[in-house]
Design a protein around this motif. Structure first.
Motif, mmCIF file in Angstrom:
data_model
loop_
_atom_site.group_PDB
_atom_site.id
_atom_site.type_symbol
_atom_site.label_atom_id
_atom_site.label_comp_id
_atom_site.label_asym_id
_atom_site.label_seq_id
_atom_site.Cartn_x
_atom_site.Cartn_y
_atom_site.Cartn_z
ATOM 1 N N ASN A 250 -2.659 3.603 5.204
ATOM 2 C CA ASN A 250 -3.270 3.082 3.983
ATOM 3 C C ASN A 250 -2.279 2.337 3.102
ATOM 4 O O ASN A 250 -2.629 1.355 2.438
ATOM 5 C CB ASN A 250 -3.934 4.212 3.201
ATOM 6 N N ASN A 251 -1.044 2.783 3.057
ATOM 7 C CA ASN A 251 -0.040 2.110 2.245
ATOM 8 C C ASN A 251 0.254 0.712 2.777
ATOM 9 O O ASN A 251 0.328 -0.264 2.020
ATOM 10 C CB ASN A 251 1.245 2.935 2.208
ATOM 11 N N GLU A 252 0.372 0.596 4.104
ATOM 12 C CA GLU A 252 0.592 -0.709 4.711
ATOM 13 C C GLU A 252 -0.622 -1.608 4.507
ATOM 14 O O GLU A 252 -0.473 -2.818 4.280
ATOM 15 C CB GLU A 252 0.903 -0.543 6.205
ATOM 16 N N LYS A 253 -1.827 -1.041 4.563
ATOM 17 C CA LYS A 253 -3.034 -1.836 4.323
ATOM 18 C C LYS A 253 -3.027 -2.437 2.923
ATOM 19 O O LYS A 253 -3.414 -3.595 2.724
ATOM 20 C CB LYS A 253 -4.282 -0.972 4.516
ATOM 21 N N LYS A 254 -2.561 -1.665 1.949
ATOM 22 C CA LYS A 254 -2.476 -2.170 0.576
ATOM 23 C C LYS A 254 -1.505 -3.345 0.496
ATOM 24 O O LYS A 254 -1.807 -4.386 -0.116
ATOM 25 C CB LYS A 254 -2.040 -1.055 -0.361
ATOM 26 N N PHE A 255 -0.341 -3.199 1.138
ATOM 27 C CA PHE A 255 0.639 -4.284 1.112
ATOM 28 C C PHE A 255 0.127 -5.505 1.880
ATOM 29 O O PHE A 255 0.391 -6.647 1.494
ATOM 30 C CB PHE A 255 1.977 -3.813 1.687
ATOM 31 N N ARG A 256 -0.605 -5.275 2.968
ATOM 32 C CA ARG A 256 -1.161 -6.403 3.725
ATOM 33 C C ARG A 256 -2.209 -7.159 2.910
ATOM 34 O O ARG A 256 -2.288 -8.384 2.984
ATOM 35 C CB ARG A 256 -1.756 -5.917 5.048
ATOM 36 N N LEU A 257 -3.010 -6.434 2.149
ATOM 37 C CA LEU A 257 -3.986 -7.105 1.284
ATOM 38 C C LEU A 257 -3.278 -7.934 0.232
ATOM 39 O O LEU A 257 -3.670 -9.074 -0.050
ATOM 40 C CB LEU A 257 -4.898 -6.066 0.637
ATOM 41 N N ARG A 258 -2.223 -7.397 -0.345
ATOM 42 C CA ARG A 258 -1.441 -8.169 -1.316
ATOM 43 C C ARG A 258 -0.835 -9.411 -0.667
ATOM 44 O O ARG A 258 -0.822 -10.500 -1.262
ATOM 45 C CB ARG A 258 -0.331 -7.303 -1.895
ATOM 46 N N LEU A 259 -0.336 -9.253 0.556
ATOM 47 C CA LEU A 259 0.319 -10.367 1.238
ATOM 48 C C LEU A 259 -0.658 -11.510 1.508
ATOM 49 O O LEU A 259 -0.363 -12.670 1.191
ATOM 50 C CB LEU A 259 0.933 -9.877 2.555
#
Length: 378
Positions: free
Chosen positions: A10-19
């Protein structure tokens, strides 16, 4: 290569959405950044410096954590969800595309994204007969356990969706999944969410603009094994979808029409150029049945897990940056031609192209072409 995709935390998903929501980040650059840095958090930290090296005159706008959390919460509250490239529930056919959307928003029934999809598209100002034909094709194809995909436009798209209500239909939209366009399709939009799915790569609340529609069209063809164009003029957007389909290795079908009707000139020309002539459902099923079971496997998944690429030093990149920029120029040129002309290690060229795109100085064009942007305030 068939494999089981690994879940993304979930943490990586958040960063991917930001990216993907950050300035100048398209699907290709997103994928390349993940490959280079291993995850989205490190990529986000690196892009300001990369944009500066690419010649940006101001700071690149990076999507905030607050915005990412807000968008995810809004989509969840609407009953929707994100589908991330690299996970098992992401549409398998899309993973074969170089510019596959890293993240799809969905309202409706997500399981339909894993079913076999066939696209039906065509003219917005379609004839009565063409609308009826599109609806009949959609109904009959749906009986063969296929989902009908279209673009929720008026005309052919509308009737393709209606014909597939019972079997399932996917609407790929050019704006956010929460934006109904055109408004006259509000009735079927709501029905599609109940019986099918509405998907988009665009952020919520995004109103569709002209430049968004070609991006939508590549998803319509990319998610499907074949595309049927029922009626289209010579300069129709449906022909852009047909071109994407050919580039993606999909099957292209077209219905013939009267040479006296301008709305049939595009489809007639497609047939003349090699598209499958389609007069009834058997013309589609014969091709479908001839394709290998491996190609059409609903469980097909490709190994897209990011792997680190050969690293290159900043000194090496700096030595060749100006030479690479000069080779690109302001006229479209293929990346393959750049590589052959310069005879440099690919990772060096690769990084410079990312720097230029992050700086807003490079535009990616269809078929692997690029060009430097002129006279723009960056």
């Amino acid at each position: 290569m068939q494999t089981t995709a690994k879940p993304i935390d979930n943490n990586e998903k958040k960063f991917r959405l930001r990216l993907i929501r950050s300035e100048n980040i398209g699907p290709i650059t997103f994928n390349q950044l993940i490959l280079r840095f291993g995850n989205a958090e490190k990529a986000l930290a690196a892009i300001p410096n990369m944009a500066q090296k690419g010649g940006a005159k101001r700071k690149i706008k990076i999507s905030s954590e607050k915005n990412a959390i807000s968008e995810a919460a809004k989509l969840r509250d609407m009953g929707g969800k994100f589908f991330h490239k690299g996970e098992d529930d992401y549409p398998s056919f899309l993973t074969t595309m170089d510019d596959a959307p890293p993240i799809l928003s969905l309202l409706g029934n997500g399981h339909l994204l894993k079913k076999q999809s066939f696209a039906i598209i065509g003219a917005r100002n379609a004839s009565t007969n063409a609308k009826r034909m599109a609806q009949q094709f959609a109904t009959n194809i749906g009986k063969h356990d296929m989902v009908i995909t279209s673009g929720l436009a008026r005309g052919i798209d509308r009737h393709a969706h209606i014909g597939a209500f019972e079997s399932g239909t996917i609407a790929v939209v050019a704006g956010g999944v929460d934006i109904i366009y055109p408004n006259e399709n509000k009735d079927i939009y709501e029905e599609i969410i109940k019986l099918g799915a509405v998907i988009s790569e665009m952020p919520l609340t995004t109103k569709p603009q002209a430049r968004h529609f070609p991006r939508r069209n590549r998803i319509i063809s990319g998610i499907s094994w074949g595309v049927l164009i029922v009626e289209a003029a010579l300069r129709s957007g449906s022909l852009i979808t047909a071109r994407f389909a050919l580039e993606q290795g999909r099957e292209v079908f077209a219905t013939p029409g009267s040479p006296l009707d301008a709305r049939s000139k595009g489809t007639n020309n497609l047939i003349r150029s090699g598209a499958h002539l389609c007069e009834n459902i058997d013309d589609i099923l014969n091709i479908y049945n001839s394709l290998s079971s491996q190609y059409l496997s609903e469980n097909q998944q490709y190994n897209i897990e990011p792997t680190f690429v050969e690293d290159v030093s900043e000194k090496e990149i700096a030595n060749y940056r100006d030479r690479i920029i000069e080779a690109i120029g302001h006229s479209p040129v293929s990346i393959d031609d750049i590589i052959r002309q310069l005879d440099l290690p690919f990772p060096i060229i690769w990084v410079v192209l990312m720097e230029l795109e992050l700086a807003g100085r490079l535009e990616r064009l269809p078929a692997g072409h690029i060009t430097l942007l002129q006279n723009i305030d960056i």
